[in-house]
Design a protein around this motif. Structure first.
Motif, PDB file in Angstrom:
ATOM      1  N   VAL A 176      -4.546   4.123  -2.803  1.00  0.00           N
ATOM      2  CA  VAL A 176      -4.352   4.937  -1.598  1.00  0.00           C
ATOM      3  C   VAL A 176      -5.319   4.499  -0.509  1.00  0.00           C
ATOM      4  O   VAL A 176      -4.931   4.307   0.647  1.00  0.00           O
ATOM      5  N   VAL A 177      -6.567   4.319  -0.880  1.00  0.00           N
ATOM      6  CA  VAL A 177      -7.567   3.863   0.088  1.00  0.00           C
ATOM      7  C   VAL A 177      -7.187   2.504   0.645  1.00  0.00           C
ATOM      8  O   VAL A 177      -7.274   2.258   1.851  1.00  0.00           O
ATOM      9  N   SER A 178      -6.717   1.618  -0.220  1.00  0.00           N
ATOM     10  CA  SER A 178      -6.302   0.288   0.214  1.00  0.00           C
ATOM     11  C   SER A 178      -5.139   0.376   1.210  1.00  0.00           C
ATOM     12  O   SER A 178      -5.132  -0.320   2.227  1.00  0.00           O
ATOM     13  N   PHE A 179      -4.164   1.235   0.915  1.00  0.00           N
ATOM     14  CA  PHE A 179      -3.038   1.416   1.833  1.00  0.00           C
ATOM     15  C   PHE A 179      -3.508   1.954   3.179  1.00  0.00           C
ATOM     16  O   PHE A 179      -3.072   1.489   4.232  1.00  0.00           O
TER      17      PHE A 179
ATOM     18  N   GLU B 260      -5.836  -1.272   9.831  1.00  0.00           N
ATOM     19  CA  GLU B 260      -5.944  -2.653  10.300  1.00  0.00           C
ATOM     20  C   GLU B 260      -4.715  -3.053  11.115  1.00  0.00           C
ATOM     21  O   GLU B 260      -4.830  -3.652  12.186  1.00  0.00           O
ATOM     22  N   LEU B 261      -3.537  -2.721  10.619  1.00  0.00           N
ATOM     23  CA  LEU B 261      -2.310  -3.031  11.348  1.00  0.00           C
ATOM     24  C   LEU B 261      -2.240  -2.280  12.667  1.00  0.00           C
ATOM     25  O   LEU B 261      -1.778  -2.823  13.680  1.00  0.00           O
ATOM     26  N   LYS B 262      -2.713  -1.036  12.677  1.00  0.00           N
ATOM     27  CA  LYS B 262      -2.729  -0.263  13.923  1.00  0.00           C
ATOM     28  C   LYS B 262      -3.625  -0.950  14.952  1.00  0.00           C
ATOM     29  O   LYS B 262      -3.257  -1.076  16.123  1.00  0.00           O
ATOM     30  N   GLU B 263      -4.782  -1.426  14.515  1.00  0.00           N
ATOM     31  CA  GLU B 263      -5.693  -2.112  15.435  1.00  0.00           C
ATOM     32  C   GLU B 263      -5.103  -3.428  15.920  1.00  0.00           C
ATOM     33  O   GLU B 263      -5.229  -3.778  17.095  1.00  0.00           O
ATOM     34  N   VAL B 264      -4.430  -4.151  15.042  1.00  0.00           N
ATOM     35  CA  VAL B 264      -3.744  -5.391  15.444  1.00  0.00           C
ATOM     36  C   VAL B 264      -2.705  -5.063  16.514  1.00  0.00           C
ATOM     37  O   VAL B 264      -2.594  -5.757  17.530  1.00  0.00           O
ATOM     38  N   GLY B 265      -1.941  -3.998  16.287  1.00  0.00           N
ATOM     39  CA  GLY B 265      -0.942  -3.569  17.269  1.00  0.00           C
ATOM     40  C   GLY B 265      -1.560  -3.166  18.583  1.00  0.00           C
ATOM     41  O   GLY B 265      -1.068  -3.536  19.656  1.00  0.00           O
ATOM     42  N   ASN B 266      -2.649  -2.408  18.510  1.00  0.00           N
ATOM     43  CA  ASN B 266      -3.317  -1.964  19.738  1.00  0.00           C
ATOM     44  C   ASN B 266      -3.834  -3.143  20.553  1.00  0.00           C
ATOM     45  O   ASN B 266      -3.675  -3.182  21.776  1.00  0.00           O
TER      46      ASN B 266
ATOM     47  N   GLY C 205       5.735  -5.378  15.907  1.00  0.00           N
ATOM     48  CA  GLY C 205       5.740  -5.847  14.528  1.00  0.00           C
ATOM     49  C   GLY C 205       4.623  -5.228  13.699  1.00  0.00           C
ATOM     50  O   GLY C 205       4.843  -4.795  12.562  1.00  0.00           O
ATOM     51  N   ALA C 206       3.429  -5.176  14.266  1.00  0.00           N
ATOM     52  CA  ALA C 206       2.288  -4.602  13.539  1.00  0.00           C
ATOM     53  C   ALA C 206       2.495  -3.112  13.299  1.00  0.00           C
ATOM     54  O   ALA C 206       2.265  -2.612  12.185  1.00  0.00           O
ATOM     55  N   TYR C 207       2.942  -2.393  14.327  1.00  0.00           N
ATOM     56  CA  TYR C 207       3.189  -0.956  14.154  1.00  0.00           C
ATOM     57  C   TYR C 207       4.304  -0.715  13.140  1.00  0.00           C
ATOM     58  O   TYR C 207       4.208   0.201  12.317  1.00  0.00           O
TER      59      TYR C 207
END
Length: 82
Positions: A6-9, A15-21, A34-36
Motif C-alpha cells: 500500500v505504501v509503495s502504491f 511520484e506520478l502526480k509530481e511528474v504530471g504537475n 499520461g502521468a495522471y
C-alpha cells in the motif's frame, strides 16, 4: 495486500502526480495527461488526480474529457471547493 505494498502504491501515485504537475507547468500536456492517467489507474479515488487531468485536458481544448473528469471529482469529493 500487505502494508508495504500500500505504501509503495501511494508513493508511486505521488511520484506520478509530481511528474504530471511538472509536465503541465512545462507545457507538456500529453505527458501530464499520461502521468495522471497512470496514477488514476493505481488510485481511482484521488480527486486531485482527476482535477489535475481535467485541467490538462482543458489546456488541450478537450472540453468533453475535461468535463468528464470534473464530474468524477464532484462524485468523489462533492464539497471540495476547487
Amino acid at each position: 495486500i500487505f502494508f508495504r505494498d500500500v505504501v509503495s502504491f501511494l508513493l508511486m501515485v505521488e511520484e506520478l502526480k509530481e511528474v504530471g504537475n511538472t509536465a503541465l507547468r512545462e507545457g507538456r500536456i500529453h505527458d501530464a495527461i499520461g502521468a495522471y492517467s497512470q496514477a488514476i489507474g493505481i488510485d481511482p479515488t484521488d480527486e486531485v488526480l482527476f482535477s489535475n487531468r481535467s485541467a490538462a485536458y482543458c489546456a488541450l481544448g478537450s472540453c468533453s474529457q475535461a468535463l468528464d473528469d470534473a464530474k468524477v471529482v464532484i462524485k468523489l469529493k462533492p464539497r471540495w471547493p476547487k
